[in-house]
Write an enzyme that holds these catalytic residues in place. Structure first.
Site, PDB file in Angstrom:
ATOM      1  CG  PHE A   1      -1.904   1.072   1.296  1.00  0.00           C
ATOM      2  CD1 PHE A   1      -2.993   1.068   0.446  1.00  0.00           C
ATOM      3  CD2 PHE A   1      -1.757   2.111   2.196  1.00  0.00           C
ATOM      4  CE1 PHE A   1      -3.939   2.085   0.499  1.00  0.00           C
ATOM      5  CE2 PHE A   1      -2.705   3.131   2.259  1.00  0.00           C
ATOM      6  CZ  PHE A   1      -3.796   3.110   1.401  1.00  0.00           C
TER       7      PHE A   1
ATOM      8  CB  ILE B   1       6.266   1.453   0.042  1.00  0.00           C
ATOM      9  CG1 ILE B   1       6.011   2.908  -0.361  1.00  0.00           C
ATOM     10  CG2 ILE B   1       5.069   0.556  -0.300  1.00  0.00           C
ATOM     11  CD1 ILE B   1       4.949   3.636   0.446  1.00  0.00           C
TER      12      ILE B   1
ATOM     13  CD  GLN C   1      10.179  -6.668  48.494  1.00  0.00           C
ATOM     14  OE1 GLN C   1      10.543  -5.537  48.832  1.00  0.00           O
ATOM     15  NE2 GLN C   1       9.408  -7.416  49.245  1.00  0.00           N
TER      16      GLN C   1
ATOM     17  CB  ILE D   1      14.804  -7.820  33.818  1.00  0.00           C
ATOM     18  CG1 ILE D   1      13.751  -6.988  34.567  1.00  0.00           C
ATOM     19  CG2 ILE D   1      14.862  -9.236  34.379  1.00  0.00           C
ATOM     20  CD1 ILE D   1      12.311  -7.404  34.312  1.00  0.00           C
TER      21      ILE D   1
ATOM     22  N   GLY E   1      23.371  -6.965  30.838  1.00  0.00           N
ATOM     23  CA  GLY E   1      24.229  -7.106  29.662  1.00  0.00           C
ATOM     24  C   GLY E   1      23.681  -8.112  28.665  1.00  0.00           C
TER      25      GLY E   1
ATOM     26  CD  GLU F   1      -1.556   0.594   9.899  1.00  0.00           C
ATOM     27  OE1 GLU F   1      -1.321  -0.246   9.034  1.00  0.00           O
ATOM     28  OE2 GLU F   1      -2.652   1.177   9.985  1.00  0.00           O
TER      29      GLU F   1
END
Lengths: 385, 249
Positions: free
Chosen positions: A124, A158, A282, A340, A343, A366
């Site tokens: 498109f 595109i 935690q 988290i 490396g 979009e």
């Protein structure tokens, strides 16, 4: 169009697609990343599964999923690398939808069955070097010349252009108009003289999902390639399928978020520091909980938007909010996952490093987050003005 | 050629198995169940023979609780033509199942039975062999390739140290190994078509088969938890650990 797909059958299909993701797509991700291409064997399987025609009605050889079913499928498939979805989504999205919504019977018969099987691959062409978010300002021109249109202009970024067989081109047919009303959608087939596809761009992420420039230099196409057979339908058609497109991106962001959180959780449970798995800390738990909460919120919002649109309701705001929230949150989720993993999440070859890069563009295509904020705010404020 | 494909409903291979607290068996309540992966390979093999024009009808059969009809439905969605469920809530062991299958074979007269070499739940690897013995049919177990050859069939088997190719007259029993094929995923139209295919319901009694268990399960336990690894300081230390602790050298 697809009320005949019973929930039990669809659930069984989704179950199979979860396995398809786990057994076929995920193991091929690194190969796609290295070769910048989805293996032919997987493309063949996608054809056999009917994925190219998920949104095309059964009378044209598609599966005829509702927007809500499509969203649930996109969430499942979104757990694998984005490149896989870009094999068939261009056939599902604006390319085929423009023909489906506004096309003449002859155009539907000529193109939809082959788009549904994947025999024909679409792209498109909307964005231009000078026209992105302000799509209505596009300058590619289609001039009527007897039984032909002559197209001149250039298109940018595109998706799928390097492997497309047909190009649905948004072009200005009314040179006097500077708004969307003067824009039409025209089908150009690969091989038409004057049509040129540039080399695939090198991108930050989403390798294996090629994008390229497309230029039109006196490209002559038969007038019957004008979608809907009437000038000026192009932009309004694109606006009609906007919501479905945004929901589709939101859904793939939800799937991507799920995968990223699962990868990060698996790592956190296995990785030991200070004598215990880091999942016990935690501060790691807080990051995982934030990500899970954002995933759940995005999942709920996306399904609400999809179900609303499926029922024929006004989903403009919901679709914009879902796409805005899910694309922004998956970026945060990917960022936390890198944190988290430390490396390990920064090294090429790890899925988290790839998803961190792949997720970034979801906030751009979009409808950028900023355009979506405007859509949402304007809709909200209407009730108070 | 008519092919019978037995399929078994087992705990999905992706589920983390938990042993029941009374150690009587594996927890199956609220656990996702799927077709035994080796049986999927058998269904795929039968469908490929059909697609190649070598087979006519494919019948998927299962023995087990009513829910096993879902497993048959999966085979129908992949491309089997019809199903038979021998419904029983009793504990079914390989010999009982082999006798049920033998009764079905006498009823359906297939030319070929293709089945998984074993089920991933109890890993017995016995039913196919027992069925061949009960029927007096030739058998080719652990198939990694199947080819129609004249009036018979050629089967490549995975054996210790290599491959063995057998030529079998029909009718015969084939059990499938992992590398025979990669089973297809059912497309949505085929899943919907499968809902209209018939599944006949039978019982062991109706087939005149006694499925009373011959084996008694005394106790089921989880494998011992894997010990954490450790980094040794030298080759000598490694060799000593392998010899004295692991006792592998």
């Amino acid at each position: 169009m697809s009320d005949n797909i019973d929930e039990e059958s669809f659930a069984a299909f989704l179950d199979g697609m979860r396995r398809f993701v786990r057994e076929r797509l995920v193991p091929a991700e690194q190969q796609v990343e290295e070769e910048d291409e989805v293996p032919d064997s997987i493309v063949m399987e996608m054809m056999n599964l009917g994925l190219f025609g998920i949104g095309i009605p059964p009378e044209y050889g598609g599966l005829g999923l509702t927007v809500a079913q499509e969203a649930r499928l996109s969430i499942v498939l979104g757990e694998a690398s984005a490149a896989f979805r870009f094999v068939f989504m261009p056939n599902v999205g604006l390319g085929s939808r423009s023909i489906l919504i506004s096309g003449t019977d002859a155009q539907k018969r000529a193109y939809l069955p082959r788009l549904a099987t994947g025999a024909l691959r679409a792209c498109f062409c909307l964005t231009e070097p000078g026209s992105g978010s302000d799509a209505a300002s596009l300058r590619t021109a289609a001039r009527r010349d007897g039984d032909f249109y002559v197209i001149n202009g250039s298109k940018r970024f595109i998706s799928n252009a390097p492997r497309a067989d047909i190009f649905v081109v948004m072009a200005r047919t009314d040179a006097q108009s500077s708004s969307g009303a003067g824009i039409s959608a025209i089908i150009v087939e690969r091989g038409t003289p004057g049509l040129q596809v540039g080399p695939a761009e090198k991108k930050l992420g989403q390798r294996g999902a090629p994008i390229a420039d497309v230029t039109f230099d006196d490209v002559r196409v038969p007038a019957e390639n004008l979608i809907g057979g009437r000038e000026g339908l192009g932009f309004s058609t694109a606006m009609k399928v906007l919501d479905a497109g945004r929901i589709s991106v939101a859904a793939s962001a939800v799937g991507m978020a799920r995968r990223i959180i699962d990868e990060a959780s698996r790592y956190a449970v296995q990785r030991t520091q200070f004598g215990q798995p880091i999942a016990k800390f935690q501060l790691i738990q807080a990051m995982l909980a934030d990500s899970e909460t954002e995933y759940l919120a995005g999942h709920a919002l996306t399904l609400q938007a999809a179900e609303t649109l499926s029922r024929g309701g006004d989903a403009r705001n919901l679709a914009a909010a879902a796409k805005y929230f899910c694309s922004e949150s998956v970026s945060r989720i990917a960022d936390r996952a890198v944190q988290i993993l430390g490396g390990a999440g920064y090294i090429s070859g790890h899925p988290i490093e790839r998803f961190y890069r792949d997720s970034r563009v979801l906030r751009i295509y979009e409808g950028t987050s900023q355009i979506l904020q405007l859509v949402i705010a304007r809709t909200m404020l209407k009730g108070f003005e | 050629m008519k092919i019978l494909v037995p399929v078994k409903r087992v705990v999905d291979y992706n589920v983390k198995i938990r042993v029941r607290s009374d150690h009587s068996g594996v927890e199956t309540n609220g656990v996702k169940m799927s077709m035994n992966p080796f049986d999927e390979i058998a269904v795929e093999a039968a469908i490929r023979l059909k697609e190649a024009g070598a087979a006519g009808e494919i019948i998927a059969v299962s023995a087990g609780p009513a829910a096993a009809s879902e497993t048959i439905r999966t085979a129908l969605a992949m491309g089997a033509d019809r199903g038979i469920l021998v419904q029983s809530d009793a504990e079914l062991q390989p010999l009982g199942v082999a006798k049920l299958l033998a009764a079905l074979v006498r009823q359906e007269s297939p030319d070929l039975v293709i089945m998984g070499k074993q089920a991933i739940d109890d890993d017995m690897n016995a039913t196919g062999q027992m069925l061949a013995a009960l029927l007096g049919w030739p058998q080719a177990t652990f198939a990694s390739a199947i080819a129609v050859a004249g009036p018979g069939i050629e089967v490549t088997r995975e054996i210790d140290g290599g491959l063995e190719t057998l030529s079998l007259p029909l009718p015969a029993v084939i059990t499938t190994d992992l590398r025979l094929n990669e089973p297809r995923y059912a497309s949505l139209p085929n899943i919907m078509k499968a809902r209209k295919k018939t599944i006949d319901q039978l019982t062991p009694e109706a087939l005149g088969v006694d499925v009373t268990p011959r084996l008694r399960t005394l106790r089921v336990e989880e494998p011992p938890r894997r010990q954490a690894g450790r980094i040794v300081g030298s080759v000598d230390e490694l060799v000593a650990a392998l010899r004295d602790e692991a006792k592998v050298i």
